[in-house]
Each structure stands twice: as structure tokens, then as C-alpha cells.
Motif scaffolding. Structure first.
Motif, PDB file in Angstrom:
ATOM      1  N   UNK A   1       0.832  -1.207   0.000  1.00 47.95           N
ATOM      2  CA  UNK A   1       0.000   0.000   0.000  1.00 47.95           C
ATOM      3  C   UNK A   1       0.864   1.253   0.000  1.00 47.95           C
ATOM      4  N   UNK A   2       1.937   1.250   0.786  1.00 49.47           N
ATOM      5  CA  UNK A   2       2.810   2.420   0.843  1.00 49.47           C
ATOM      6  C   UNK A   2       3.535   2.637  -0.481  1.00 49.47           C
ATOM      7  N   UNK A   3       3.972   1.526  -1.124  1.00 49.65           N
ATOM      8  CA  UNK A   3       4.652   1.662  -2.416  1.00 49.65           C
ATOM      9  C   UNK A   3       3.706   2.203  -3.482  1.00 49.65           C
ATOM     10  N   UNK A   4       2.465   1.723  -3.479  1.00 47.85           N
ATOM     11  CA  UNK A   4       1.480   2.230  -4.442  1.00 47.85           C
ATOM     12  C   UNK A   4       1.205   3.709  -4.189  1.00 47.85           C
ATOM     13  N   UNK A   5       1.107   4.083  -2.917  1.00 46.56           N
ATOM     14  CA  UNK A   5       0.872   5.492  -2.575  1.00 46.56           C
ATOM     15  C   UNK A   5       2.041   6.366  -3.025  1.00 46.56           C
ATOM     16  N   UNK A   6       3.254   5.866  -2.860  1.00 45.10           N
ATOM     17  CA  UNK A   6       4.426   6.626  -3.298  1.00 45.10           C
ATOM     18  C   UNK A   6       4.417   6.814  -4.809  1.00 45.10           C
ATOM     19  N   UNK A   7       4.055   5.771  -5.519  1.00 45.99           N
ATOM     20  CA  UNK A   7       3.989   5.873  -6.985  1.00 45.99           C
ATOM     21  C   UNK A   7       2.911   6.871  -7.398  1.00 45.99           C
ATOM     22  N   UNK A   8       1.798   6.863  -6.686  1.00 45.75           N
ATOM     23  CA  UNK A   8       0.707   7.789  -6.994  1.00 45.75           C
ATOM     24  C   UNK A   8       1.111   9.231  -6.743  1.00 45.75           C
ATOM     25  N   UNK A   9       1.715   9.488  -5.585  1.00 41.11           N
ATOM     26  CA  UNK A   9       2.065  10.865  -5.240  1.00 41.11           C
ATOM     27  C   UNK A   9       3.237  11.387  -6.067  1.00 41.11           C
ATOM     28  N   UNK A  10       3.984  10.482  -6.709  1.00 40.29           N
ATOM     29  CA  UNK A  10       5.089  10.915  -7.567  1.00 40.29           C
ATOM     30  C   UNK A  10       4.612  11.352  -8.948  1.00 40.29           C
ATOM     31  N   UNK A  11       3.296  11.263  -9.187  1.00 41.13           N
ATOM     32  CA  UNK A  11       2.714  11.655 -10.479  1.00 41.13           C
ATOM     33  C   UNK A  11       3.282  10.833 -11.628  1.00 41.13           C
ATOM     34  N   UNK A  12       3.505   9.564 -11.395  1.00 44.96           N
ATOM     35  CA  UNK A  12       3.983   8.659 -12.450  1.00 44.96           C
ATOM     36  C   UNK A  12       2.941   8.625 -13.563  1.00 44.96           C
ATOM     37  N   UNK A  13       3.314   8.948 -14.810  1.00 43.64           N
ATOM     38  CA  UNK A  13       2.309   9.189 -15.855  1.00 43.64           C
ATOM     39  C   UNK A  13       1.398   8.006 -16.147  1.00 43.64           C
ATOM     40  N   UNK A  14       1.937   6.797 -16.223  1.00 44.26           N
ATOM     41  CA  UNK A  14       1.109   5.646 -16.595  1.00 44.26           C
ATOM     42  C   UNK A  14       0.014   5.428 -15.567  1.00 44.26           C
ATOM     43  N   UNK A  15       0.382   5.410 -14.300  1.00 41.14           N
ATOM     44  CA  UNK A  15      -0.610   5.209 -13.249  1.00 41.14           C
ATOM     45  C   UNK A  15      -1.625   6.347 -13.224  1.00 41.14           C
ATOM     46  N   UNK A  16      -1.160   7.564 -13.447  1.00 42.44           N
ATOM     47  CA  UNK A  16      -2.060   8.716 -13.449  1.00 42.44           C
ATOM     48  C   UNK A  16      -3.096   8.623 -14.565  1.00 42.44           C
ATOM     49  N   UNK A  17      -2.667   8.233 -15.754  1.00 44.31           N
ATOM     50  CA  UNK A  17      -3.598   8.149 -16.885  1.00 44.31           C
ATOM     51  C   UNK A  17      -4.592   7.015 -16.681  1.00 44.31           C
ATOM     52  N   UNK A  18      -4.117   5.864 -16.199  1.00 40.72           N
ATOM     53  CA  UNK A  18      -5.024   4.750 -15.936  1.00 40.72           C
ATOM     54  C   UNK A  18      -6.039   5.109 -14.860  1.00 40.72           C
ATOM     55  N   UNK A  19      -5.574   5.783 -13.812  1.00 39.86           N
ATOM     56  CA  UNK A  19      -6.487   6.186 -12.740  1.00 39.86           C
ATOM     57  C   UNK A  19      -7.527   7.167 -13.262  1.00 39.86           C
ATOM     58  N   UNK A  20      -7.096   8.116 -14.083  1.00 37.04           N
ATOM     59  CA  UNK A  20      -8.034   9.084 -14.649  1.00 37.04           C
ATOM     60  C   UNK A  20      -9.092   8.396 -15.499  1.00 37.04           C
ATOM     61  N   UNK A  21      -8.722   7.302 -16.163  1.00 40.48           N
ATOM     62  CA  UNK A  21      -9.671   6.588 -17.018  1.00 40.48           C
ATOM     63  C   UNK A  21     -10.847   6.033 -16.227  1.00 40.48           C
ATOM     64  N   UNK A  22     -10.626   5.730 -14.955  1.00 39.30           N
ATOM     65  CA  UNK A  22     -11.710   5.180 -14.133  1.00 39.30           C
ATOM     66  C   UNK A  22     -12.276   6.224 -13.175  1.00 39.30           C
TER      67      UNK A  22
END
Length: 202
Positions: A128-149
Motif C-alpha cells: 500500500x505504501x509503495x502504491x501510494x508513493x507511486x501515486x504521489x510521484x505523479x507517475x504518468x502511466x498510473x495517473x492516466x489509468x487512474x483518470x480513465x476510471x
């Protein structure tokens, strides 16, 4: 950790009420799987068609299932067709894995339910902490996928760019599939309302 697992954890942690629709999330999870497999060189894209490569050892069971699901002879499957096929029920499968691993716990007040009778919440874990770190780092792939949903809390109007053409193709296909699913849901709702009006004599 894999991109689909990160996406699901972010979806649970960040989702407002109501949470993302399971169908849209399943399509995005399938897209996340394909992106990870592109990164592992398990597949390549020819245009928008998926061409399997060598089969690397993959520790994640669901990602291994995805790697084994590709058409291995021409004509190869398009990204969009594969997303629809692979995405069927995929969010439930990932939720079940998190629950089996002890990453989820039954709770009283969280917004995600694995079943009609119980609510669940994420436990405090390294994943959970690693996923949160990736999210808060504005990693583009995760950001675009999250925006899609529909998870777009800090990124409205600032769509991040993805340099890799194959990854961009997958992300575009995810967005197209999500829009198609939303349109189909709206069409059925309109048809259902019209049918109800006929019975009510309106």
C-alpha cells in the motif's frame, strides 16, 4: 508490485463515493497488465495488434495468466479486443488476490465491497505504501489509468504525457473502451427508462 496492483490499491484508497465502476476498472487493469508485459518484453505491438514475444518468468499469478492469454499466431488480436476479453471480471479477480494475501480486511465504514454482505478496507502494508508513493510521484502511466476510471483528484486539466508509443497506444485503447462501456450503460439505462414509461402509460 505490478501496475495493476498499484492501480487497484490507488482506486480503493482514493475513490470517492461512489467508487469506480467495476467494468471500467477491469478494463484499466487489463491495460495495466499489458503495459507491464510490454515493459517485460513479453509482447510487442505491430500497429494496434499484440505480438507475443518470449515468455519471461513472472511471479505474479494474474500477470502470468495475462501473458499466456495472447493469440500466438497471426492474425494477432488488437489491443482493444484483448482488453475486452481479458478484462471480463478482472477487478474481482484482483480483489480476491488482495483479500487472500491479507491486504484487505473487513470493516464497517469503507466504500469498497467484495460482496453484497461485507465492506472492505486496505490494511497498512508495504504494498500500500509503495502504491501510494507511486501515486504521489505523479507517475504518468498510473495517473492516466487512474483518470480513465474517474480518479483524477489532482490532475484535472493536466493530462501527463507518455513518451513510449506502444504504451500510449494501450492507454488510448483503455480510454476508448471505457467510453464505449459508459455509452453502452447509458444506452441501456435510457432504453430501460423508456420501457418503464410504457408500462406506466407515460
Amino acid at each position: 508490485m505490478t501496475t495493476p496492483r498499484d492501480l487497484l490499491i490507488v482506486a480503493i484508497d482514493m475513490a470517492s463515493s461512489p467508487p469506480p465502476e467495476r467494468g471500467e476498472l477491469s478494463l484499466a487493469l487489463a491495460g495495466a497488465e499489458l503495459i507491464d508485459l510490454l515493459d517485460a518484453q513479453a509482447v510487442t505491438l505491430e500497429g494496434d495488434h499484440i505480438v507475443p514475444g518470449y515468455r519471461p518468468a513472472i511471479a505474479d499469478r494474474l500477470l502470468e495468466e495475462a501473458a499466456s492469454s495472447f493469440a500466438r499466431q497471426a492474425p494477432y488480436e488488437s489491443v482493444g479486443d484483448w482488453l475486452w476479453r481479458r478484462g471480463r471480471g478482472l477487478s474481482a479477480a484482483y480483489l480476491a488476490v488482495l483479500e487472500a494475501e491479507g491486504q484487505l480486511t473487513r470493516g464497517r465504514r469503507r466504500r469498497w465491497g467484495l460482496s453484497r454482505t461485507g465492506q472492505t478496507e486496505l490494511v497498512d502494508s508495504l504494498d500500500r505504501r509503495l502504491a501510494a508513493n507511486r501515486w504521489t510521484s505523479d507517475e504518468p502511466i498510473l495517473a492516466v489509468l487512474a483518470a480513465a476510471v474517474g480518479i483524477d483528484d489532482r490532475r484535472t486539466g493536466n493530462s501527463p504525457s507518455v513518451a513510449d508509443d506502444a504504451v500510449a497506444t494501450v492507454l488510448a485503447a483503455v480510454h476508448d473502451a471505457v467510453r464505449e462501456l459508459e455509452a453502452e450503460r447509458q444506452r441501456r439505462a435510457i432504453e430501460g427508462a423508456a420501457f418503464d414509461n410504457i408500462w406506466r402509460g407515460e
